[in-house]
Scaffold this motif. Sequence first.
Motif, PDB file in Angstrom:
ATOM      1  N   THR A  13       0.797  -1.219   0.000  1.00 15.90           N
ATOM      2  CA  THR A  13       0.000   0.000   0.000  1.00 15.90           C
ATOM      3  C   THR A  13       0.833   1.274   0.000  1.00 15.90           C
ATOM      4  N   GLN A  14       2.137   1.148   0.075  1.00 19.97           N
ATOM      5  CA  GLN A  14       3.014   2.316   0.112  1.00 19.97           C
ATOM      6  C   GLN A  14       4.059   2.204  -0.991  1.00 19.97           C
ATOM      7  N   SER A  15       4.478   3.335  -1.499  1.00 22.15           N
ATOM      8  CA  SER A  15       5.507   3.319  -2.529  1.00 22.15           C
ATOM      9  C   SER A  15       6.905   3.456  -1.932  1.00 22.15           C
TER      10      SER A  15
END
Length: 92
Positions: A13-15
Amino acid sequence: MKALIFQRSKSATQSGRARDGQWALVRQRGEAQQHDPLTGWIGSGDTATQIELNFNSEAAAVAYATAQGLEYEVQPLPPRALKLQAYSDNFR
């Protein structure tokens, strides 16, 4: 008691890659969970499974496990396969 040492992967869910590459030690359950008929919850008296320790390297995690007298299993991340393509390939 047995412990699992694994390498953290990038969050889906995070880059960002803030905790990428860290190693974690999690103790595995020492006793079976039991169903509580009054509340409907499932649990056990083994609270050591709720603790997760983070380390910067595999060697530090293994050193901690051996110092504590824990049996351990190491699970490294599989190699990442990058799919390189051009933006225009999305429209073919």
